[in-house]
Scaffold this motif. Structure first.
Motif, PDB file in Angstrom:
ATOM      1  N   UNK A  85      32.598 -46.850 -19.184  1.00  0.00           N
ATOM      2  CA  UNK A  85      33.184 -48.548 -18.993  1.00  0.00           C
ATOM      3  C   UNK A  85      33.726 -48.593 -20.099  1.00  0.00           C
ATOM      4  N   UNK A  86      33.688 -48.496 -20.940  1.00  0.00           N
ATOM      5  CA  UNK A  86      34.067 -48.858 -22.512  1.00  0.00           C
ATOM      6  C   UNK A  86      35.432 -48.722 -22.409  1.00  0.00           C
ATOM      7  N   UNK A  87      35.841 -47.471 -22.216  1.00  0.00           N
ATOM      8  CA  UNK A  87      36.834 -46.640 -22.159  1.00  0.00           C
ATOM      9  C   UNK A  87      37.834 -47.150 -21.145  1.00  0.00           C
ATOM     10  N   UNK A  88      37.002 -47.751 -20.552  1.00  0.00           N
ATOM     11  CA  UNK A  88      37.757 -48.423 -19.298  1.00  0.00           C
ATOM     12  C   UNK A  88      38.804 -49.373 -18.962  1.00  0.00           C
ATOM     13  N   UNK A 121      42.797 -37.336  -6.099  1.00  0.00           N
ATOM     14  CA  UNK A 121      41.493 -37.007  -7.348  1.00  0.00           C
ATOM     15  C   UNK A 121      40.252 -36.167  -7.051  1.00  0.00           C
ATOM     16  N   UNK A 122      40.302 -36.043  -5.239  1.00  0.00           N
ATOM     17  CA  UNK A 122      38.783 -35.643  -5.159  1.00  0.00           C
ATOM     18  C   UNK A 122      39.026 -33.917  -4.689  1.00  0.00           C
ATOM     19  N   UNK A 123      40.363 -34.078  -4.426  1.00  0.00           N
ATOM     20  CA  UNK A 123      40.559 -32.446  -4.275  1.00  0.00           C
ATOM     21  C   UNK A 123      41.281 -32.306  -5.454  1.00  0.00           C
ATOM     22  N   UNK A 124      41.707 -32.553  -6.640  1.00  0.00           N
ATOM     23  CA  UNK A 124      41.401 -32.178  -8.011  1.00  0.00           C
ATOM     24  C   UNK A 124      40.389 -32.445  -8.944  1.00  0.00           C
ATOM     25  N   UNK A 125      39.101 -32.918  -8.440  1.00  0.00           N
ATOM     26  CA  UNK A 125      38.124 -32.868  -8.513  1.00  0.00           C
ATOM     27  C   UNK A 125      37.574 -31.555  -8.422  1.00  0.00           C
ATOM     28  N   UNK A 174      48.607 -45.220 -12.682  1.00  0.00           N
ATOM     29  CA  UNK A 174      47.415 -45.849 -10.848  1.00  0.00           C
ATOM     30  C   UNK A 174      45.865 -45.117 -11.030  1.00  0.00           C
ATOM     31  N   UNK A 175      46.036 -43.662 -11.220  1.00  0.00           N
ATOM     32  CA  UNK A 175      44.555 -43.346 -11.302  1.00  0.00           C
ATOM     33  C   UNK A 175      44.225 -43.330 -12.145  1.00  0.00           C
ATOM     34  N   UNK A 176      44.631 -43.437 -12.940  1.00  0.00           N
ATOM     35  CA  UNK A 176      44.091 -43.848 -15.195  1.00  0.00           C
ATOM     36  C   UNK A 176      43.046 -44.013 -15.008  1.00  0.00           C
ATOM     37  N   UNK A 177      42.496 -45.204 -14.736  1.00  0.00           N
ATOM     38  CA  UNK A 177      40.772 -45.831 -14.822  1.00  0.00           C
ATOM     39  C   UNK A 177      39.966 -44.940 -14.171  1.00  0.00           C
ATOM     40  N   UNK A 178      40.020 -44.458 -12.761  1.00  0.00           N
ATOM     41  CA  UNK A 178      39.166 -44.012 -12.095  1.00  0.00           C
ATOM     42  C   UNK A 178      38.595 -42.411 -12.821  1.00  0.00           C
ATOM     43  N   UNK A 179      39.835 -41.859 -13.384  1.00  0.00           N
ATOM     44  CA  UNK A 179      39.388 -40.878 -13.678  1.00  0.00           C
ATOM     45  C   UNK A 179      39.345 -40.800 -15.234  1.00  0.00           C
TER      46      UNK A 179
END
Length: 406
Positions: free
Chosen positions: A43-46, A149-153, A22-27
């Motif tokens: 962007x290409x990778x996403x 994600x924000x906290x992990x970053x 679920x969070x993969x695209x953002x990460x």
């Protein structure tokens, strides 16, 4: 919720297993920029990641029906974990794009497997609630995931966040594989074949789902664009959260009160509701106004997805159900790509408000398809083969095992 304990456990585990996906695209975007220094590469990778998922989802779903849950889940999970580990350290742009695409191709079919399994382990009267609870779990994921994600970053950066999520997801995947049975189907369900009406239902749902997901793809572009246009780009995340909370509230209401009427009738009503409430997105001129519009628009999202899952389960024989969910994912990826590209182009040339017309137009089209083909949505209340499968389960109490999915 009157759900068997094993079904509830499965919903929790497959929600946890879905976290890194679920969070993969953002990460991938965040990590791609950090590792390669290029948003273009990110962007290409996403995009490669999404295309990979669209290509293999139905194929892996078919393998679930043939080989069983555990070998497919564990094998794809192992490959997916390796690709994510590679992404965390890849700095070469070509290697990063290749690994991101491989991550999409190797996406474990956790949701397809779990959704199809729910159709086997939950008695027919409680099936709509089971899918509603699953939809709520997914919304919790999308509400809490970005915050995580924000906290992990802040603590470890994109690479650390990706590795943390990969570890949590792998634990959920292993748990899911332990809960679902090894065999894909029993002898009785293996003898079944899709009916003509079932195939027509699935064609209607796939076509409608492309329109629905085109609207969602547009929203992911338009909501941040709106926040930027009104001078508050930092509040884009808040607006997305409000949107998700609205969807979560709708899912909780469906889980608590149950689905009114038939699955087909609810499906038509919900996609129509989404089309109508999307028109309110054209009106806001401030962040608070948009927050209200998004909350209202979100109310029907989780219920629509829950009814979609239920209707697909009721129209598809068990051996083909995992593959059917895979095709639904493929249709969704196509819709996302069309919606995001179209809304972005219109916003650049005509402004943010006309961009929201893409969302409404996509949902009106989806509603029109479902309405004109509404006869294909009229199905018996009992899912194919589910009655025979679930009666012994109910008699045995709440601990049971059945079939698999994709």
């Amino acid at each position: 919720m009157n759900l068997p304990r094993r079904a509830s456990l499965l919903i929790v585990l497959m929600t946890v297993a879905q976290l890194p996906v679920a969070m993969r695209q953002l990460l991938v975007v965040l990590l791609g920029h950090e590792n390669t220094g290029s948003f273009a590469t990110a962007g290409v990778a996403s995009a490669g990641c999404g295309i990979g998922l669209a290509v293999t989802a139905p194929l892996v779903g078919r393998l679930l029906g043939r080989l069983g849950n555990r070998p497919v889940l564990l094998t794809t999970g192992a490959v997916h974990l390796v690709t994510l580990l590679g992404l965390a350290v890849a700095t070469n742009p070509v290697a990063f794009v290749a690994l991101a695409t491989a991550a999409g191709l190797s996406t474990p079919p956790v949701l397809g497997s779990g959704r199809a399994q729910l159709a086997r382990m939950v008695p027919s009267p409680a099936l709509s609630r089971a899918y509603a609870v699953n939809a709520v779990g997914q919304e919790v994921l999308y509400v809490g995931g970005p915050l995580a994600v924000t906290l992990s970053l802040l603590v470890s950066g994109p690479a650390g966040a990706l590795l943390t999520f990969a570890a949590i997801g792998t634990a959920g995947l292993v748990g899911t594989a332990a809960v679902v049975p090894y065999r894909a189907v029993d002898d009785r369900s293996a003898e079944s074949r899709p009916t003509t009406s079932g195939r027509a239902t699935r064609r209607t749902m796939l076509s409608t789902h492309v329109g629905y997901m085109a609207a969602i793809g547009g929203m992911w572009v338009l909501v941040p664009a709106f926040a930027t246009t009104v001078g508050h780009p930092d509040q884009a995340g808040l607006l997305v959260t409000v949107w998700s909370v609205g969807s979560l509230a709708g899912g909780l209401l469906l889980a608590r009160r149950g689905r009114p009427g038939s699955p087909g009738g609810a499906y038509l009503a919900l996609v129509g509701t989404l089309a109508v409430t999307s028109l309110a997105l054209l009106l806001p001129r401030t962040v608070p106004q948009m927050a209200v519009a998004l909350a209202v628009f979100g109310l029907a999202l989780a219920p629509f997805l829950a009814v979609t899952d239920e209707l697909l389960a009721r129209s598809t024989p068990a051996p083909q159900l995992a593959e059917a969910y895979g095709w639904l994912q493929t249709a969704g990826q196509i819709g996302l790509a069309v919606g995001s590209a179209t809304s972005g182009a219109i916003t650049d040339h005509f402004g943010n408000t006309p961009g929201f017309l893409v969302v409404s137009a996509a949902l009106v089209l989806a509603s029109a398809i479902a309405l004109t083909r509404r006869r294909t949505l009229r199905l018996p209340e009992a899912p194919p083969e589910a009655t025979a499968a679930t009666e012994p389960v109910a008699a045995a109490g709440r601990g049971f095992v059945r079939d698999d999915a994709g």
